[in-house]
Write an enzyme that holds these catalytic residues in place. Structure first.
Site, PDB file in Angstrom:
ATOM      1  N   ASN A   1      -5.357  -5.947  -6.112  1.00 47.34           N
ATOM      2  CA  ASN A   1      -6.526  -5.333  -5.502  1.00 47.34           C
ATOM      3  C   ASN A   1      -6.501  -3.810  -5.550  1.00 47.34           C
ATOM      4  O   ASN A   1      -7.553  -3.171  -5.496  1.00 47.34           O
ATOM      5  CB  ASN A   1      -6.617  -5.796  -4.035  1.00 47.34           C
ATOM      6  CG  ASN A   1      -7.630  -5.021  -3.236  1.00 47.34           C
ATOM      7  OD1 ASN A   1      -8.839  -5.204  -3.376  1.00 47.34           O
ATOM      8  ND2 ASN A   1      -7.154  -4.120  -2.381  1.00 47.34           N
TER       9      ASN A   1
ATOM     10  N   TYR B   1     -13.660   4.562 -14.775  1.00 51.66           N
ATOM     11  CA  TYR B   1     -13.552   3.331 -13.991  1.00 51.66           C
ATOM     12  C   TYR B   1     -14.007   2.132 -14.820  1.00 51.66           C
ATOM     13  O   TYR B   1     -13.339   1.091 -14.851  1.00 51.66           O
ATOM     14  CB  TYR B   1     -14.400   3.470 -12.733  1.00 51.66           C
ATOM     15  CG  TYR B   1     -14.359   2.280 -11.798  1.00 51.66           C
ATOM     16  CD1 TYR B   1     -13.242   2.022 -11.016  1.00 51.66           C
ATOM     17  CD2 TYR B   1     -15.460   1.421 -11.682  1.00 51.66           C
ATOM     18  CE1 TYR B   1     -13.205   0.940 -10.155  1.00 51.66           C
ATOM     19  CE2 TYR B   1     -15.433   0.334 -10.818  1.00 51.66           C
ATOM     20  CZ  TYR B   1     -14.308   0.100 -10.063  1.00 51.66           C
ATOM     21  OH  TYR B   1     -14.275  -0.970  -9.204  1.00 51.66           O
TER      22      TYR B   1
ATOM     23  N   LYS C   1     -11.714  -1.125 -15.892  1.00 50.51           N
ATOM     24  CA  LYS C   1     -12.071  -2.478 -15.463  1.00 50.51           C
ATOM     25  C   LYS C   1     -12.422  -3.374 -16.653  1.00 50.51           C
ATOM     26  O   LYS C   1     -12.200  -4.590 -16.602  1.00 50.51           O
ATOM     27  CB  LYS C   1     -13.237  -2.427 -14.474  1.00 50.51           C
ATOM     28  CG  LYS C   1     -12.861  -1.793 -13.134  1.00 50.51           C
ATOM     29  CD  LYS C   1     -11.688  -2.509 -12.462  1.00 50.51           C
ATOM     30  CE  LYS C   1     -11.386  -1.964 -11.080  1.00 50.51           C
ATOM     31  NZ  LYS C   1     -10.264  -2.661 -10.421  1.00 50.51           N
TER      32      LYS C   1
ATOM     33  N   ASP D   1       0.862  -1.187   0.000  1.00 48.86           N
ATOM     34  CA  ASP D   1       0.000   0.000   0.000  1.00 48.86           C
ATOM     35  C   ASP D   1       0.893   1.231   0.000  1.00 48.86           C
ATOM     36  O   ASP D   1       1.908   1.265   0.719  1.00 48.86           O
ATOM     37  CB  ASP D   1      -0.917   0.020   1.223  1.00 48.86           C
ATOM     38  CG  ASP D   1      -2.168   0.852   0.972  1.00 48.86           C
ATOM     39  OD1 ASP D   1      -3.269   0.271   0.933  1.00 48.86           O
ATOM     40  OD2 ASP D   1      -2.059   2.080   0.802  1.00 48.86           O
TER      41      ASP D   1
ATOM     42  N   SER E   1       4.457   2.107  -5.513  1.00 48.57           N
ATOM     43  CA  SER E   1       3.273   2.358  -6.333  1.00 48.57           C
ATOM     44  C   SER E   1       3.265   1.432  -7.531  1.00 48.57           C
ATOM     45  O   SER E   1       4.224   1.403  -8.314  1.00 48.57           O
ATOM     46  CB  SER E   1       3.248   3.805  -6.817  1.00 48.57           C
ATOM     47  OG  SER E   1       2.225   3.984  -7.790  1.00 48.57           O
TER      48      SER E   1
END
Length: 311
Positions: free
Chosen positions: A103, A167, A171, A41, A76
């Site tokens: 994720n 988005y 995806k 993260d 990153s």
């Protein structure tokens, strides 16, 4: 049935530092079942409205307190260099990479003509290219070992959702990328699948007013912990599929797949023939043809989009 374990396996979970978050729930479950986990993260948000902080180190400490094995990574995945460094973290710490769960991602709800170019690019760089870069960096190691499990995060929005144009596009790219990569992985013992998760996360909270029915539904009925077992199965050596897309939301688990109607064939073909036989083109399409999870955000109480540059 014997408990499924990940002893001796090394798993990387990106975007796993937030709370509540899907990545954190994946990392905790895999560690509980014996995996060495790399918790990735960046520790900061790149989209507006995210409450709280994300910390890979805190999740690692949580895993270690429970007796598990984990290391933190703050690279990153939006850059090729960052993704490569993440994989090296796993190799340096545990000597291998067996499982990669992509994720990390962002979602900003805004009208297409209002969203900044910067925010559109962020969706592509993080959601799509981040997935591609981590897979590319992990691929040689998995090929050399003759084994790998990759779980990419798609979304019901890949079918197209208003106010989520960037988005949805990112995806949709993940959906197709996963299917193509799975075909290449067959010869090397690598299985690659999509997971379409539905859960209450910082992403959902950032987009929705607390009074929103979507917010209340997700908070009450869609904990990330109910998605984690699906991610774990797709990550396990017993995973029975590759190139598939599986929904996981609130305990519901089902499959998303593409289909075609029978249509018609005519040669030579005219414009008028297409119009006259249009019912044959679409005949047999089920009323619920839109994949589960592809909700129309116009029905939500979406927070106002703030156009601002972010790192």
């Amino acid at each position: 049935m014997t408990d499924l374990r990940f002893d001796g396996r090394t798993a990387i979970v990106t975007g796993a530092g937030g709370k509540p978050s899907l990545g954190r729930s994946y990392a905790l479950l895999l560690a509980e079942r014996g995996a060495n986990v790399v918790v990735n993260d960046i520790g900061r948000t790149v989209a507006p409205g995210y409450a709280g902080t994300a910390s890979a180190e805190e999740v690692v400490e949580e895993i270690r307190r429970a007796g598990g094995s984990a290391v933190a990574d703050t690279n990153s995945i939006a850059t090729e260099e960052g993704a490569a460094a993440l994989i090296e973290t796993a190799i340096d710490a545990f000597g291998q990479v067996d499982v990669l769960i992509n994720n990390a991602g962002i979602s900003i709800a805004a009208a297409f003509d209002e969203m900044t170019s910067h925010d559109i690019r962020q969706h592509v760089d993080i959601n799509l290219m981040g997935t591609i870069w981590t897979c590319r960096a992990a691929w040689p190691h998995m090929k050399a070992n003759g084994y790998g499990r990759i779980v990419n995060t798609s979304s019901g929005a890949f079918a197209g959702a208003p106010l989520l144009v960037a988005y949805s596009a990112s995806k949709g790219g993940v959906f197709s990328f996963t299917r193509a990569l799975a075909g290449e992985g067959d010869a090397y013992g690598i299985k690659v699948n999509n997971l379409n998760p539905g859960a209450f996360t910082r992403m959902v909270a950032a987009q929705q007013d607390e009074s929103s029915p979507m917010y209340q539904l997700a908070q009450s009925n869609l904990p990330p912990e109910l998605v984690a077992p699906v991610a774990a199965v797709l990550s396990h050596e017993c995973c029975p599929v590759s190139g598939d897309t599986i929904n996981g939301a609130g305990g519901l688990v089902n499959r998303v797949y593409l289909a075609e109607t029978g249509g018609f064939s005519e040669n030579p073909l005219t414009i008028e023939a297409v119009v006259e036989r249009w019912t044959e083109v679409i005949g047999g399409t089920p009323d619920n043809a839109v994949p589960a999870g592809a909700h129309d955000p116009r029905e939500w109480n979406v927070k106002q989009y703030v156009a601002a540059d972010r790192d």
